[in-house]
Design an enzyme around this catalytic site. Structure first.
Site, PDB file in Angstrom:
ATOM      1  CB  SER A 203      23.278  35.254  44.038  1.00  0.00           C
ATOM      2  OG  SER A 203      22.733  36.228  44.881  1.00  0.00           O
TER       3      SER A 203
ATOM      4  CG  ASP B 128      37.944  39.554  55.290  1.00  0.00           C
ATOM      5  OD1 ASP B 128      37.049  40.276  55.759  1.00  0.00           O
ATOM      6  OD2 ASP B 128      38.828  39.016  55.991  1.00  0.00           O
TER       7      ASP B 128
END
Length: 793
Positions: free
Chosen positions: A247, A319
């Site tokens: 995005s 992560d």
């Protein structure tokens, strides 16, 4: 002859009859946009105005009535989409599409999304407004199931409608969260490189993560104006519902805009599909208003605005998923080793119902770290048990409260409190308001492992030394509120340091972020029109540098006239991806040949996993700049050690030869529009033939490419053709100097019903970079020709 005339008349009558029945059938299956309907559990009448693009403007006297209406209207346009998305995390796609989807069902069924949903639901506050309004929304959906027309897709696949529960809603949260994760694709690959090729190969890849960065900087003021008035890869590729990818978003402060008010922009990148991912709607009650974009089965919009504030999101790409190597008890494979002795695996028995086939069952072992993924993730080929530890299923889930809170905030402080509860997926949440506040929040439960431990390869599950030490407080998350540079932005790129170190993740390369900054820094008088044009920008900020570095290794004296001409085209390219540009065609073929020559000899079958990964994107520029690298040598040539120049020069010659065979001898004919296309695929249209023609939208020529602001995402492969699979799922611009004329556009249309006039009525506008008004002026809304009255039954 008389017989033939009679036969012809009968044929004509039959054709007319069939056409008439088809016309009637199509009208029956069109959503009801005007007239009256009786709805149970409403306390008062609800008036809905449908505008020119089919957006419902819901006017209700209280929130509960509004959300019952939203559920009903959302279902009449998107019930098929709702049905598919609720089945993914539950492992129920094979019931609809047959045995080909069994692998997908096994994978998602093994992740633990359903088990996490059950645990969360058991602890929900059933009196909270978020829960009560969610049940009202589900009530509206289920009333449509009982009384509304069955979508054509259900009939074609022979599927009976089933009512929805809040567990279906949480399954959607789980699917959305997993589709944002990247580590499930990359960690096994990096571990394979480490264990099979060695540390030198791994370190060259990981070393690039701290180079060529545009870092999203933290800036937190002491005070703010706080008050406002009111292969997993192949599995994901073949899903019938869009996975989330990336995005762009930026929010421009009042001091950098022409009219002196905040301008907000957001375009979430999601795999293209038909219908479009987002369902636009506008709710207004005496005490509340929101113009939202909702995912199927979510009552509260993840992106939205009103006259007071706007918000949106991009993928954070932190992560939040790690793999642990477990160690089985040699005397009992149902136990695994911990630092405190052996513990028993939890065993989960799963059944998959398959259309026109017998059921199949499988069992998932679950350690303290999560489910054992051997056999569930195809590219985990390991004799050791590999457990997936995913923050989403490991920590409490408050996403229902979050989505309600961000759409019902009363201040920036209120908004920040809601986004601080996000655990996974990690999101960059963007904010701007009418009081001239702008903000970016990296929203996730960030954590700390022991020093020097990398989360990008497998961790030791047995020792107890590789566990998460601490979940960090939200106050330490990178964020920026009203920074001195007068804008905030996000393009899934590297976030600022946490506790003195860049926080690990699978961030996108700096390309889009760098281009956004380039454009935002050029002026201090942005208008809404400037921002709309910026969202359609197709110039790469990094490709010209990549090209120049590649061409340094090409020996021009060894080139044919055509290859020299192509060289000149690349040498003078500014990085823009227009339809009639030739350079993008040459560059992307050269890129494929370069990656193939550099990595495939070592990676073998894993090359396909690497070539289109975030990892490859991240290391590209660093690898090209390396004079010495373990990857340069082609290990398949025993008697020669290749250099960087050898690899690049031969890659260039191979690319030119390929393009001459593919597109002809004339370099000027190698235009981008000949090799790139986009088609918005429906789950049934994927079957091809007539169904493709009927249900899919496209194919179309378009502009754009990978990692430009108008991000048209495709995969590099040997074919030389680039089928766009993902991109901006909507483009939105909210200008607080004229909020009632803010604009947006969807890739196809508002409705998922084939016979609706709004099935694909925005497509050409989207392709051309145009926008449609997001109406908020009540007088203008009430001029709509379509008015639907929902009355209490």
């Amino acid at each position: 002859m008389k017989f033939l005339r009679s036969l012809l008349k009968i044929a004509v009558v039959l054709v007319v009859l069939l056409f008439g029945l088809g016309w009637i059938y199509s009208k029956i299956l069109t959503p009801k946009y005007s007239g009256e309907l009786e709805i149970e559990n409403l306390t008062e009448e609800v008036t809905v105005y449908f505008d020119e693009i089919g957006v419902p403007h819901i006017n209700a006297s209280n929130p509960k009535d509004a959300y019952i209406a939203l559920g009903y209207l959302h279902a009449q346009d998107r019930l098929w989409q709702m049905e598919l998305i609720r089945r993914i995390a539950a492992g129920r796609l094979a019931e609809v599409f047959g045995k080909d989807l069994v692998r997908v069902d096994q994978f998602f069924g093994g992740l633990g999304i359903e088990e996490a949903a059950e645990k969360t639901i058991a602890n929900l506050d059933k009196t909270s407004e978020s829960y009560v309004l969610s049940q009202a929304y589900l009530d509206g959906i289920n009333q449509y199931i009982e009384e509304g027309q069955t979508p054509l897709e259900f009939t074609l696949v022979g599927l009976k409608k089933e009512k929805y529960t809040i567990k279906d809603m949480y399954n959607v949260f789980g699917y959305m969260s997993f589709s944002f994760a990247v580590a499930h694709k990359t960690d096994p690959l990096l571990t394979e490189i480490k264990e099979k090729l060695g540390a030198d190969y791994l370190n060259e890849l990981l070393g690039s993560f701290t180079e060529n960065l545009t870092v999203n900087k933290t800036s937190i003021p002491k005070e703010i104006n706080a008050t406002i008035s009111k292969s997993v890869s192949s599995i994901m590729d073949n899903l019938p519902v869009s996975p989330f990818i990336g995005s762009n978003s930026w929010v421009i402060g009042a001091d950098k805009t022409k009219n002196g008010k905040v301008i907000f922009a957001n375009d979430p990148h999601i795999a293209f599909s038909q219908p479009s991912v987002w369902y636009q709607n506008h709710i207004k009650t005496p005490d509340f208003e929101i113009y939202g974009f909702n995912i199927a089965l979510m009552p509260f919009p993840l992106i939205g605005h009103n006259k007071e504030y706007a918000y949106g999101l991009t993928m954070l790409a932190n992560d939040d998923l790690n793999f642990y190597v477990e160690e089985n008890n040699p005397d009992n494979s149902l136990e695994y080793k911990t630092e405190n002795g052996f513990e028993k695996y939890e065993l989960r028995d799963k059944t998959i119902h398959i259309k026109n086939e017998p059921d199949t069952t499988f069992q998932v072992k679950v350690s303290r770290h999560g489910p054992i993924m051997n056999g569930l993730i195809e590219h985990i080929i390991d004799d050791r048990p590999i457990a997936m530890n995913w923050i989403y299923t490991q920590l409490p889930n408050e996403m229902l409260s979050v989505s309600h809170g961000i759409s019902h905030s009363k201040s920036i402080t209120d908004f920040r409190a809601s986004v601080s509860k996000i655990h996974a997926p990690g999101l960059n949440v963007m904010y701007g308001d009418a009081k001239d506040n702008i903000a970016w929040f990296s929203s996730a439960k960030l954590y700390q492992l022991r020093d020097s431990l990398s989360s990008k390869t497998y961790l030791n599950g047995a020792s107890g030394k590789d566990e998460i030490i601490e979940i960090l407080p939200f106050s330490e998350n990178p964020q920026a509120i009203n920074p001195s540079w007068n804008y905030v932005y996000s393009a899934n790129h590297q976030i600022d340091s946490v506790r003195g170190k860049l926080y690990p993740g699978y961030y996108q390369p700096q390309d889009r972020a760098k281009r956004i900054v380039e454009l935002l820094d050029t002026k201090d008088d942005f208008s809404k029109e400037d921002v709309e044009a910026m969202m359609y920008d197709v110039k790469s900020a990094t490709v010209p540098e990549i090209i120049q570095n590649l061409l340094k290794s090409v020996d021009k004296s060894d080139l044919s006239p055509s290859a020299k001409k192509a060289f000149s085209v690349l040498e003078n390219w500014d990085g823009a991806y227009f339809k009639k540009s030739v350079a993008p065609t040459i560059y992307n073929r050269l890129l494929y040949e370069f990656l193939n020559a550099t990595y495939k000899d070592e990676l073998g079958g894993s090359f396909d996993l690497f070539i289109n990964s975030q990892l490859q994107d991240q290391v590209l520029l660093t690898q090209i700049n390396r004079e010495q690298s373990v990857w340069w040598d082609d290990i398949s040539t025993k008697d020669k050690i290749e250099s960087k120049n050898d690899i690049i020069h031969q890659s260039y010659k191979n690319a030119i030869s390929f393009l001459q065979n593919q597109l002809g001898a004339n370099v000027e004919d190698w235009t981008w529009d000949r090799v790139i296309s986009v088609e918005y695929e429906h789950a049934i249209g994927k079957a091809g033939g007539v169904l493709r023609t009927v249900f899919n939208v496209g194919p179309f020529e378009t502009i754009g490419g990978n990692e430009v602001i108008n991000n048209q995402i495709f995969k590099l492969d040997s074919t030389g053709y680039y089928k766009i699979t993902a991109g901006p799922s909507t483009r939105r611009v909210i200008d607080f100097s004229d909020v009632e004329n803010s604009s947006a556009v969807l890739p196809t249309g508002q409705s998922g019903r084939l016979f609706s006039e709004h099935y694909k009525d925005q497509t050409q506008k989207y392709l051309d970079g145009e926008f449609v008004k997001m109406k908020m002026n009540q007088d203008e809304i009430e001029l709509s020709k379509n008015r639907l009255i929902l009355k209490p039954k």
